[in-house]
Structure formats: structure tokens, C-alpha cells
Design a protein around this motif. Sequence first.
Motif, PDB file in Angstrom:
ATOM      1  N   PRO A 189       0.788  -1.237   0.000  1.00  0.00           N
ATOM      2  CA  PRO A 189       0.000   0.000   0.000  1.00  0.00           C
ATOM      3  C   PRO A 189       0.815   1.279   0.000  1.00  0.00           C
ATOM      4  CG  PRO A 189      -0.984  -1.606   1.475  1.00  0.00           C
ATOM      5  CD  PRO A 189       0.321  -2.194   1.029  1.00  0.00           C
ATOM      6  N   ILE A 190       1.860   1.339   0.818  1.00  0.00           N
ATOM      7  CA  ILE A 190       2.622   2.585   0.906  1.00  0.00           C
ATOM      8  C   ILE A 190       3.305   2.908  -0.420  1.00  0.00           C
ATOM      9  CG2 ILE A 190       4.769   1.533   1.769  1.00  0.00           C
ATOM     10  CD1 ILE A 190       5.061   3.970   3.597  1.00  0.00           C
ATOM     11  N   LEU A 191       3.718   1.894  -1.154  1.00  0.00           N
ATOM     12  CA  LEU A 191       4.334   2.107  -2.458  1.00  0.00           C
ATOM     13  C   LEU A 191       3.275   2.430  -3.513  1.00  0.00           C
ATOM     14  CD1 LEU A 191       6.832   2.058  -4.287  1.00  0.00           C
ATOM     15  CD2 LEU A 191       6.532  -0.425  -4.504  1.00  0.00           C
ATOM     16  N   ASP A 192       2.151   1.721  -3.472  1.00  0.00           N
ATOM     17  CA  ASP A 192       1.092   1.973  -4.453  1.00  0.00           C
ATOM     18  C   ASP A 192       0.495   3.363  -4.281  1.00  0.00           C
ATOM     19  OD1 ASP A 192       1.450  -0.554  -5.512  1.00  0.00           O
ATOM     20  OD2 ASP A 192      -0.056  -1.480  -4.221  1.00  0.00           O
ATOM     21  N   ASN A 193       0.400   3.839  -3.034  1.00  0.00           N
ATOM     22  CA  ASN A 193      -0.087   5.199  -2.806  1.00  0.00           C
ATOM     23  C   ASN A 193       0.867   6.235  -3.380  1.00  0.00           C
ATOM     24  OD1 ASN A 193      -2.342   4.250  -1.452  1.00  0.00           O
ATOM     25  ND2 ASN A 193      -1.410   4.419   0.573  1.00  0.00           N
ATOM     26  N   ARG A 194       2.150   5.932  -3.317  1.00  0.00           N
ATOM     27  CA  ARG A 194       3.145   6.887  -3.839  1.00  0.00           C
ATOM     28  C   ARG A 194       3.165   6.902  -5.363  1.00  0.00           C
ATOM     29  NH1 ARG A 194       7.923   9.597  -2.032  1.00  0.00           N
ATOM     30  NH2 ARG A 194       6.946   9.426   0.016  1.00  0.00           N
ATOM     31  N   THR A 195       2.967   5.745  -5.980  1.00  0.00           N
ATOM     32  CA  THR A 195       3.111   5.648  -7.438  1.00  0.00           C
ATOM     33  C   THR A 195       1.780   5.724  -8.185  1.00  0.00           C
ATOM     34  OG1 THR A 195       2.942   3.231  -7.444  1.00  0.00           O
ATOM     35  CG2 THR A 195       5.150   4.185  -7.160  1.00  0.00           C
ATOM     36  N   GLY A 196       0.669   5.362  -7.504  1.00  0.00           N
ATOM     37  CA  GLY A 196      -0.582   5.197  -8.230  1.00  0.00           C
ATOM     38  C   GLY A 196      -0.570   3.959  -9.108  1.00  0.00           C
ATOM     39  N   GLY A 197       0.362   3.067  -8.830  1.00  0.00           N
ATOM     40  CA  GLY A 197       0.555   1.901  -9.703  1.00  0.00           C
ATOM     41  C   GLY A 197       1.514   2.268 -10.820  1.00  0.00           C
ATOM     42  N   PHE A 198       2.207   1.279 -11.331  1.00  0.00           N
ATOM     43  CA  PHE A 198       3.148   1.531 -12.423  1.00  0.00           C
ATOM     44  C   PHE A 198       2.414   1.483 -13.758  1.00  0.00           C
ATOM     45  CE2 PHE A 198       5.958  -0.175  -9.063  1.00  0.00           C
ATOM     46  CZ  PHE A 198       6.783   0.931  -8.930  1.00  0.00           C
TER      47      PHE A 198
END
Length: 458
Positions: A189-198
Motif C-alpha cells: 500500500p505505501i508504495l502503491d499510494n506513492r506511485t498510483g501503480g506503475f
Amino acid sequence: MNPQLSSNHLINVDEDLERVILGSVLAEPARLHDLLRLVPKANAFYSPKHQLLYTALSALYAEGQSVDLMSVSHYLRTHKLLDKLPLHELAEIMGQGVPGNFEAKCRILFQLALRRYLHQYGGKLYRAALDPSVDALTLINSVQDDLNQITAQLMTQDERGPEHFLAEVLADLDARQRGLPPGLTTGIPILDNRTGGFEPGNLVILAARPSTGKSALLVHWLLHHTLTLQQGAGVFTLEMKGKEVMRRALAHQSGFSNFELQQGTGVDMPRIHQHVGGLAQIPLHIRDLSIQLPELLSTAREWHRRHGISLLAVDYIQLVRDSRYPRTYDRISEVSTSLKTLAQDTGMVVVGLSQLNRECEKRTGWDRRPVMGDLRDSGSLEQDANNILMLFSPHRNGLRYDDGSSNEQTLELHALKLRNGKPTQAGGDAGDNGPLVVGYDAPTNRILSASDTRPVSF
């Protein structure tokens, strides 16, 4: 001048080469993708029969059908073309053998076709230049148009207007307003929130020192992609065998450690079987043999075409071989550029795992955190990647946060390059600008979410 060109001449022609190329595709259908990519149109072949066979192969490919002698024969029979290409001639072409350097032979074939067209056009241009009734300035202005027509006859033109891309922009905006990530998420979640998904077509580099957790993070991502998102994925695992990958996946799902599954001690088999059935059905394609770069690219494109995979992983980049490049730096540069092109051409998210060099271990304290320059044999990795993620374990480096909150499960994600997101700041504290902090349970390969939203001071 209208260069409607015919190929009724004998220079720049190699019909034996044409037969070898087509015969190789019939013998090894996986080569067809490379043929269509390198020789985009049938009229690159000189022989009308070879043009006909190319057309049949490309039609079967577009329909998603298998390509073999039987399917091609059925195509010719259905389209009443057996009088132009009899079955015995088709069998003879297939018997031409499988050459080495297939891509090089395809490039030679395309070059010959281009030379034929240019040769004929050159003759027309020569005659026009000698004709006093032809205005010289008009002739010069027409040359570029004529050359563009030649290119269009031999190459596929795939142009799309701004309305197509604006529709994609609006679709992304709509997804974000509805709280949905427009890109492919990782399940962190913390990465997906930062990226919005790749975003589709992105190349992601995931790097770390050995045993820091990059393979575990990859397994976590693959399971999220195939189990949660129900989308296809492929992985070239050049460091581990396929059995090791699935053992890690089973540990992740069952909660038994890698060691317990390997040793077979203390394992509840009914509980194991509860997860085996689901894992056996996930749309994951694994290649665990040493592989040359051209074959890797061909296989990946075939997976994408036949199985619709949207995520591809290479574990890891430094182990991809390419005999064309004896120097490591040149080889890694070619691998990086090729994976970038693969992502762009197919729309897959391509993840390349990479080692970090030992320089970070020579530094002291928190300066041991990875930076871009730590990419091993980087070549053009930093330039080609849309996103670069690096992992760091404070515990493994003898470090603790000031508030004592870090432990052996603390793992930092350093998103040092995010094409469509806000990168983390090298050397910053956890929070808005510093590393993204997650938990990592090494025995079960689980990336934990307990710390995802908890800022930590150093």
C-alpha cells in the motif's frame, strides 16, 4: 513521380535466404514474432510464393492460432491457394532447416528488399534528371515524398492521433477520481499510494544487495498480480529454479517458513494442500533456464501475445547472457535498452532485478543507504528505467532508528526515480520525503503492511 515498384529484377535477391527464414518459422513457430517485427510486410520477399506464405503466417498469428504445417495447409486450402503454393512445396520450405542468427537473417532480407526498391527508384530518378521537361526544383521536392512511399510499402505505419492518447489521459483521471490506481499495483500500500501503480510500458528496476529481500518482494508482487488482480505474469528466474520460486510462493501463502518447507519438518500437509490448488492455477509463466537476450525477448513477446501477460520480471539483469557483447558494461546496456523497448512495444510493466555493487558497504552509518551510483554494471539502467526502487535493511547494517522502532523485520524502500510520482529523498527521514518503511518477514517472504503508514524518525 509515383514509385509503384515491382520486383521483376534479379539483383538484391536471395530466394534461398527467403526459404530458410520461412522454413525456420514453420519448424520453430516461436520465431514468427521476430519475423513480423523485423520484416513487417509480405512484399519484402521476392518470390510470390514466399509472399503468399508470409501472408498466411501473419494471418494465423493475428487470429491467435497455432502456426504449424497443418494450420498453414488448412489456411491455404480454405482460401483456395493450394494451386499457387502446393503442399509438397510447403513441406520442402519447412525442410530448409533452422538457421542460427535468425534475427540477422531477417534484417538481411529486409535490407535486400529495400535495396531493390531503391535501385528501381534510382533508375526512375536518373531518367527524370536527364529529362529537360522536368523542373529540377519540383523533382527535388518530390524525392522525399517518393522515399516516404517506398518506406510505407515495406514498413507498417502505426500512427495514432491526439484523440487516442487524450482518451487514455481521461481514463486515468476517471480512475483516480474513483479512488482506483490507473497503473499496475504491487500489493504494497505505501508504495502503491506513492506511485498510483506503475503505468503500462514502464521499466522498473528493483535493486538491493544480496539477501536483502528483492526476490521476496518480487514473489509478493507476482502473487498480488496473479491472485488478487487475476492478471497474467511471466518471470525469467535466472538465479533460482522454478521450484524455489513456487516454494517461496507457498511459504508466503501458508505461513510456513522456507526452511520448514525445504526440510519437511513441522509442516501441516492438509494446510499446505489448501493453498497448493490455488497456486497451481495462477496465470504465471516461469522460465528458469539460462537464456540469451534475443531468446528472452522473443519468449516474452510470445507470452504477451498468447497469454496476455501484463507483468514481466527478470531475476536478475546481470545474469542475462548475450554472446554479441563480451564486455559486461556493453551487455548490461543492451539488456537494459532491450527491456525498455519490450515494455514500450507491448505495454507490459517490465521489472528488472539488479544487484548493487559493494561500494555502499564501504560507507559508514546511514550513508550505507543505496544511491543511484550503486547500481552494479549499470550501463544505461539509470537512464532507461522509468522507476528505480532500492531496498535497504537497517538491521543488517547494524543500524537502529532513534526511537528504537526498527528491528530485523524493518525494510526501507527507496524510490529514487519515479517517472509519474514523487521520488524519495536520499538521506531523508521516513515520511513524506524519506524512504518508505515496510515490514519484511524473511522466513515466509511476506512484505508486511503494519508499518506502512507509520512515520519513523531517525
